[in-house]
Each structure stands twice: as structure tokens, then as C-alpha cells.
Write a protein that holds these residues in place. Sequence first.
Motif, PDB file in Angstrom:
ATOM      1  N   SER A  34      41.626  57.083  32.855  1.00  0.00           N
ATOM      2  CA  SER A  34      41.594  58.301  33.496  1.00  0.00           C
ATOM      3  C   SER A  34      41.982  58.556  34.919  1.00  0.00           C
ATOM      4  CB  SER A  34      40.374  58.842  33.276  1.00  0.00           C
ATOM      5  OG  SER A  34      40.129  59.579  31.528  1.00  0.00           O
ATOM      6  N   GLY A  35      42.156  56.547  34.916  1.00  0.00           N
ATOM      7  CA  GLY A  35      42.465  56.334  36.481  1.00  0.00           C
ATOM      8  C   GLY A  35      42.472  54.104  36.656  1.00  0.00           C
ATOM      9  N   GLY A  36      42.702  54.692  38.157  1.00  0.00           N
ATOM     10  CA  GLY A  36      42.731  52.465  38.149  1.00  0.00           C
ATOM     11  C   GLY A  36      42.395  51.878  37.682  1.00  0.00           C
ATOM     12  N   SER A  37      40.727  51.727  38.809  1.00  0.00           N
ATOM     13  CA  SER A  37      40.050  51.577  37.760  1.00  0.00           C
ATOM     14  C   SER A  37      38.933  51.125  36.714  1.00  0.00           C
ATOM     15  CB  SER A  37      38.169  51.412  38.811  1.00  0.00           C
ATOM     16  OG  SER A  37      38.624  51.530  40.214  1.00  0.00           O
ATOM     17  N   GLU A  38      39.124  52.422  35.972  1.00  0.00           N
ATOM     18  CA  GLU A  38      39.325  52.245  34.334  1.00  0.00           C
ATOM     19  C   GLU A  38      40.370  51.371  33.811  1.00  0.00           C
ATOM     20  OE1 GLU A  38      38.818  55.495  31.915  1.00  0.00           O
ATOM     21  OE2 GLU A  38      36.994  56.773  33.537  1.00  0.00           O
ATOM     22  N   ALA A  39      41.182  51.129  34.322  1.00  0.00           N
ATOM     23  CA  ALA A  39      42.543  50.269  34.047  1.00  0.00           C
ATOM     24  C   ALA A  39      42.673  48.822  34.332  1.00  0.00           C
ATOM     25  CB  ALA A  39      44.053  50.711  34.507  1.00  0.00           C
ATOM     26  N   THR A  40      42.188  48.246  35.009  1.00  0.00           N
ATOM     27  CA  THR A  40      42.106  46.739  35.813  1.00  0.00           C
ATOM     28  C   THR A  40      40.393  46.867  34.793  1.00  0.00           C
ATOM     29  OG1 THR A  40      40.908  47.661  37.673  1.00  0.00           O
ATOM     30  CG2 THR A  40      42.730  47.488  37.452  1.00  0.00           C
ATOM     31  N   GLU A  41      38.756  47.304  34.823  1.00  0.00           N
ATOM     32  CA  GLU A  41      38.714  47.281  34.177  1.00  0.00           C
ATOM     33  C   GLU A  41      38.822  46.895  32.366  1.00  0.00           C
ATOM     34  OE1 GLU A  41      34.892  47.422  36.135  1.00  0.00           O
ATOM     35  OE2 GLU A  41      33.980  46.823  34.857  1.00  0.00           O
ATOM     36  N   SER A  64      43.297  41.624  47.341  1.00  0.00           N
ATOM     37  CA  SER A  64      43.570  42.679  47.138  1.00  0.00           C
ATOM     38  C   SER A  64      42.854  43.756  46.509  1.00  0.00           C
ATOM     39  CB  SER A  64      43.964  41.709  45.462  1.00  0.00           C
ATOM     40  OG  SER A  64      42.794  41.574  45.107  1.00  0.00           O
ATOM     41  N   TYR A  65      42.825  44.495  46.161  1.00  0.00           N
ATOM     42  CA  TYR A  65      41.883  45.980  45.407  1.00  0.00           C
ATOM     43  C   TYR A  65      42.584  45.793  44.073  1.00  0.00           C
ATOM     44  CZ  TYR A  65      39.445  49.831  45.315  1.00  0.00           C
ATOM     45  OH  TYR A  65      38.776  51.094  45.038  1.00  0.00           O
ATOM     46  N   HIS A  66      41.521  45.769  43.650  1.00  0.00           N
ATOM     47  CA  HIS A  66      41.856  46.392  41.573  1.00  0.00           C
ATOM     48  C   HIS A  66      40.637  47.142  41.609  1.00  0.00           C
ATOM     49  CE1 HIS A  66      44.660  42.973  41.688  1.00  0.00           C
ATOM     50  NE2 HIS A  66      43.667  42.485  42.029  1.00  0.00           N
ATOM     51  N   GLY A  67      40.377  48.445  41.997  1.00  0.00           N
ATOM     52  CA  GLY A  67      39.323  49.352  42.284  1.00  0.00           C
ATOM     53  C   GLY A  67      37.820  49.119  42.315  1.00  0.00           C
ATOM     54  N   ASN A  68      37.068  50.009  41.705  1.00  0.00           N
ATOM     55  CA  ASN A  68      35.894  49.800  42.852  1.00  0.00           C
ATOM     56  C   ASN A  68      34.200  49.928  41.759  1.00  0.00           C
ATOM     57  OD1 ASN A  68      35.639  49.964  45.589  1.00  0.00           O
ATOM     58  ND2 ASN A  68      36.040  52.328  45.669  1.00  0.00           N
ATOM     59  N   ALA A 112      46.786  40.192  39.185  1.00  0.00           N
ATOM     60  CA  ALA A 112      46.966  39.929  40.628  1.00  0.00           C
ATOM     61  C   ALA A 112      48.223  41.513  41.143  1.00  0.00           C
ATOM     62  CB  ALA A 112      48.097  39.724  41.200  1.00  0.00           C
ATOM     63  N   GLU A 113      48.083  42.637  41.950  1.00  0.00           N
ATOM     64  CA  GLU A 113      48.854  43.384  42.718  1.00  0.00           C
ATOM     65  C   GLU A 113      50.402  42.666  42.644  1.00  0.00           C
ATOM     66  OE1 GLU A 113      47.364  46.357  45.729  1.00  0.00           O
ATOM     67  OE2 GLU A 113      45.975  44.374  45.244  1.00  0.00           O
ATOM     68  N   PRO A 114      51.484  43.177  42.259  1.00  0.00           N
ATOM     69  CA  PRO A 114      53.062  42.936  42.505  1.00  0.00           C
ATOM     70  C   PRO A 114      53.249  43.507  43.662  1.00  0.00           C
ATOM     71  CG  PRO A 114      52.749  43.868  40.219  1.00  0.00           C
ATOM     72  CD  PRO A 114      51.785  44.390  40.796  1.00  0.00           C
ATOM     73  N   LEU A 168      48.968  42.373  35.619  1.00  0.00           N
ATOM     74  CA  LEU A 168      49.268  42.434  37.150  1.00  0.00           C
ATOM     75  C   LEU A 168      49.048  44.335  36.791  1.00  0.00           C
ATOM     76  CD1 LEU A 168      52.742  41.372  36.658  1.00  0.00           C
ATOM     77  CD2 LEU A 168      51.655  40.941  37.773  1.00  0.00           C
ATOM     78  N   ASP A 169      48.514  44.266  37.923  1.00  0.00           N
ATOM     79  CA  ASP A 169      47.954  45.285  37.934  1.00  0.00           C
ATOM     80  C   ASP A 169      48.824  46.251  39.073  1.00  0.00           C
ATOM     81  OD1 ASP A 169      46.093  47.601  39.955  1.00  0.00           O
ATOM     82  OD2 ASP A 169      45.190  46.871  40.343  1.00  0.00           O
ATOM     83  N   GLU A 170      49.585  47.167  38.635  1.00  0.00           N
ATOM     84  CA  GLU A 170      50.651  48.307  39.524  1.00  0.00           C
ATOM     85  C   GLU A 170      49.817  49.940  39.751  1.00  0.00           C
ATOM     86  OE1 GLU A 170      54.161  48.182  37.508  1.00  0.00           O
ATOM     87  OE2 GLU A 170      54.192  46.080  37.372  1.00  0.00           O
ATOM     88  N   VAL A 171      48.309  49.394  39.653  1.00  0.00           N
ATOM     89  CA  VAL A 171      48.058  51.294  39.880  1.00  0.00           C
ATOM     90  C   VAL A 171      48.684  51.637  40.858  1.00  0.00           C
ATOM     91  CG1 VAL A 171      45.752  52.049  40.768  1.00  0.00           C
ATOM     92  CG2 VAL A 171      46.153  50.544  38.893  1.00  0.00           C
ATOM     93  N   MET A 172      49.119  50.906  42.417  1.00  0.00           N
ATOM     94  CA  MET A 172      49.841  51.459  43.621  1.00  0.00           C
ATOM     95  C   MET A 172      51.627  51.766  43.363  1.00  0.00           C
ATOM     96  SD  MET A 172      48.242  50.786  47.336  1.00  0.00           S
ATOM     97  CE  MET A 172      47.432  52.584  47.507  1.00  0.00           C
ATOM     98  N   CYS A 173      51.900  50.588  42.544  1.00  0.00           N
ATOM     99  CA  CYS A 173      52.710  50.280  43.071  1.00  0.00           C
ATOM    100  C   CYS A 173      53.750  50.227  42.139  1.00  0.00           C
ATOM    101  CB  CYS A 173      53.343  48.026  43.963  1.00  0.00           C
ATOM    102  SG  CYS A 173      52.722  47.365  42.294  1.00  0.00           S
ATOM    103  N   ALA A 196      48.613  53.777  36.530  1.00  0.00           N
ATOM    104  CA  ALA A 196      47.456  55.138  36.958  1.00  0.00           C
ATOM    105  C   ALA A 196      48.462  56.010  38.012  1.00  0.00           C
ATOM    106  CB  ALA A 196      45.950  54.530  37.938  1.00  0.00           C
ATOM    107  N   LYS A 197      47.446  56.481  39.338  1.00  0.00           N
ATOM    108  CA  LYS A 197      47.900  56.490  40.518  1.00  0.00           C
ATOM    109  C   LYS A 197      49.665  57.631  40.115  1.00  0.00           C
ATOM    110  CE  LYS A 197      45.899  53.881  43.577  1.00  0.00           C
ATOM    111  NZ  LYS A 197      45.142  54.794  44.699  1.00  0.00           N
ATOM    112  N   GLY A 198      50.565  57.095  40.147  1.00  0.00           N
ATOM    113  CA  GLY A 198      52.023  57.968  40.031  1.00  0.00           C
ATOM    114  C   GLY A 198      52.131  58.539  38.456  1.00  0.00           C
TER     115      GLY A 198
END
Length: 441
Positions: A97-104, A131-135, A205-207, A239-244, A268-270
Amino acid sequence: MSHVFPRHTKSLPPVVAGGEGCYLIDTDGKRYLDGSGGAAVSCLGHGDPEVIAAIKAQLDQVAFAHTGFFTSEPAEALADLLIEHAPEGIERVYFVSGGSEATEAAIKLARQYFVEIGQPQRSKIIARKQSYHGNTIGALSAGGNEWRRAQFGPLLLDISHIDPCYEYRLRHDGESLEAYGLRAAQALEDEILRLGPDTVMAFMAEPVVGATAGAVTPAPGYFKRIREICDQYGVLLILDEVMCGMGRTGTLFACEHDQVRPDILCIAKGLGAGYQPIGAMLCSGQIYAAIENGTGFFQHGHTYIGHPVATAAGLAVVRAILDRGLLARVNEMGGKLRTALDAKFGQHPHIGDIRGRGLFLGLELVEDRATKAPFDPARKLAARIKSEAFKAGLICYPMSGTIDGRSGDHVLLAPPFILNDAQVAELTDKLVLAVERALAA
Ligand code: PLP
């Protein structure tokens, strides 16, 4: 009095009343150009009729069916579409349901994979500073932003953080970009050797680094070398592409630019473009096979994974990105926005770097361009820019702590892909105003 627990207890945000294309409108009728899609979310802009119709149609059919009992047509179709366009080797999609859930989920899947294949001694993760991978706890542990982590330190997992690939600050004078990329990647091999190669399970890592560093792109060859190092030591590349991801940098998956093939990929996001909360963790056929041929189930799950309405929205969004030629538009409008930023800020005494890819652009502020010295964090420059921009009717995403979680300031821009020429001008004009007012304060 509001009973909502807000992000900041001392400021009362306006109430949103509507959204039209690149604009959000509050209950007083004030219009805000959404120059950052919130936080790189609203890639299609607001009020997209096709996405809204897809959501309504799904609601009319069935709103929810737990994935412990059913799969659904939109989840299947969206997974097919993502895999059709995913990097080589990626074969399965796990919806969340979101970015943090994806990286977790990525962290847990990496661990379970090694347990399944008989390498339970592998449990260590290497990620990057800034880097930021969620909360959530695992995602926050992987993230390398000190300001976000500080008070939760005692709760966090023991994850190593190597330097990011951050050419503006870390490349030596006279060092070529390629040589710097190789040196930055070498930090991963050094850390794997320090920890003991057979104890490391993944590198995350975030690309293109988003929220915490402001659209920092990798040096050429960096991710190619990272992939080689991961292969050499049997370490998974997450690879964390949640934002990019999802078209933001001009390709559907951000890693296509660097021609790197991850083992696990988070988006996630987009993906939901703000129409529904949705994220996904994609994994290689090899990882999936280890689970399939082992215990047969991933020891994970949340109530809302694979939600039919969320996946119906995601399907409509990804179809829109692909079928409306929006990837080409991101490249075209990203080029125009970059040119406009260069024109307005290229010679600005307090803008040290303008960077990014596609419609994912960042400006780093400095007190002194020659020495790259940042402003005193006490000036809260990023917060001032955010508030001055908002007053002027522009939503952008400034953040402090760019360099080390404490000092440095940047502004991140991630407007909708439907941005037009007039809006490029409006965005840059309002940003100039906000930066000048913030600097004058
Ligand atoms: N990963 C990256 C790269 C992000 O930028 C974000 C959010 O900004 C996250 C993960 C966390 O996503 P969410 O806020 O949807 O949990």
C-alpha cells in the motif's frame, strides 16, 4: 478544533477543496501549482478522468477481497503490465500500500530467500548515507538520513551505511566522473569485505536519490560496478524506485538509465499517482523460485495487499503513462524545466548545483559557491523556501540536511508529467520569488 493528528502541531494547513491538472485548490479558492506532485506522487496531475473512471468501475464490481482467498483481475493485469516492461529477470510483483511497505517487504524477502537457499548466515544489509527508504522500523534502519533516524536509534536494525554517489560533494578535483563512479562503488566492496562476504544479504539504494538529497543522479558506471560487486559476493541488489520510478526520470523504471538489473525493485508514489495508496515490490524469477521450491509462501502480508481498487487505479495510471506518450513528454518537459532553471539559477550566487533527470530535478543551496559551504542550519532555509513558495501559490519540496542530515539545503521538483510551457515559467518564476524572499529573511 481539529482532532486530526497533523504532521506539525504548530501549523494549521489550509483545507484542500479540489484538484485540476497541475493545480490544487483550497477552500478559499487559492490555486497552487503542484511543482512537486506533493512528494513526487501526482504524476498525472489531479482529476484525471480515466483513472477516476477505472476506480469507480472497480468499486461497482467489487471493492475488496482478501488475498488470502482471492486474486483479482486488476491485480493480475497490473502485474502482467509491470513485468512486461520490467528489467530483465524480474518476474513477480508483490503489491503493497505504499513505499515503506515495499522496502520493508524487500528486506524481509531478501532474508527469507537466503534462509530458503540454505545460507541463513546472511543477514546483513548495506545501504547508503543520505538515502531515504521509508519510516517503518526496517525501512528507517535502511535509510541513512541522520535527522530522521536520531531519536529512534535504539530501535533500529544494525545496517551499514556507505557514502552515496554524490558527485557534487564527493568527487575530487581533477577526478573524472567515471573514475569517481568506480571509487564510490568501491565503498560497497570494502564494506562487504569488512563485514565478511558470506554474512551480507543485500545492498539497497535509490537509483536517483530523492527526498533526502534532492535528485542526486549516479555517476556513469557506478551501478554497473555495483552490480558486478553484488554478483561477485552473492549479495542481492535492492533498488528503491519508490520516488524516482514510474516514468519520473523519463523511463518507466529509473534503473533503465543505468542499465542495471536489480534482484528486487520497489515502486510506489507514481504507481498510484495519488489516486489510490499503492506500492509494489518486484522480484527476480530466481528469488521467487527459491520461495516456490522451498516453504512455498513468503512469511509476510498485510490486510490490504493487492487491493482491487488500488490495483485498478495503478493499472489505469501505468497504461496512461505508456499509452499517452508521457515518457517522451517527461523527457521533453524535463529538458525545458532544466533549461528554465539553468537560466534563472545557473549564475545565482547561492545555488551551487542544479541536477536530476527527467521531471525529477533538484537545486542545492550554498552560502558560498566557490567553497560549496552550506548555510547555517539555524537559518532553516529550506523551511523558509517551502513556506514562501506556498504563500506564492507553488508547492515544492525543499529539505534541509542535504549533506549529512544536518547541514545543507535543497529544493526538489517533481511536477506532473502533463506540465506545459506556461507552467514551467510559472514554476520557475515563483521559485525565484520564494528563494529570494527566504534568503532575505
Ligand atoms: N523510498 C523512497 C525512495 C521514498 O522517497 C519514500 C518516500 O518518500 C519511501 C521509500 C517511503 O514511501 P512512503 O512514504 O509511501 O511509505
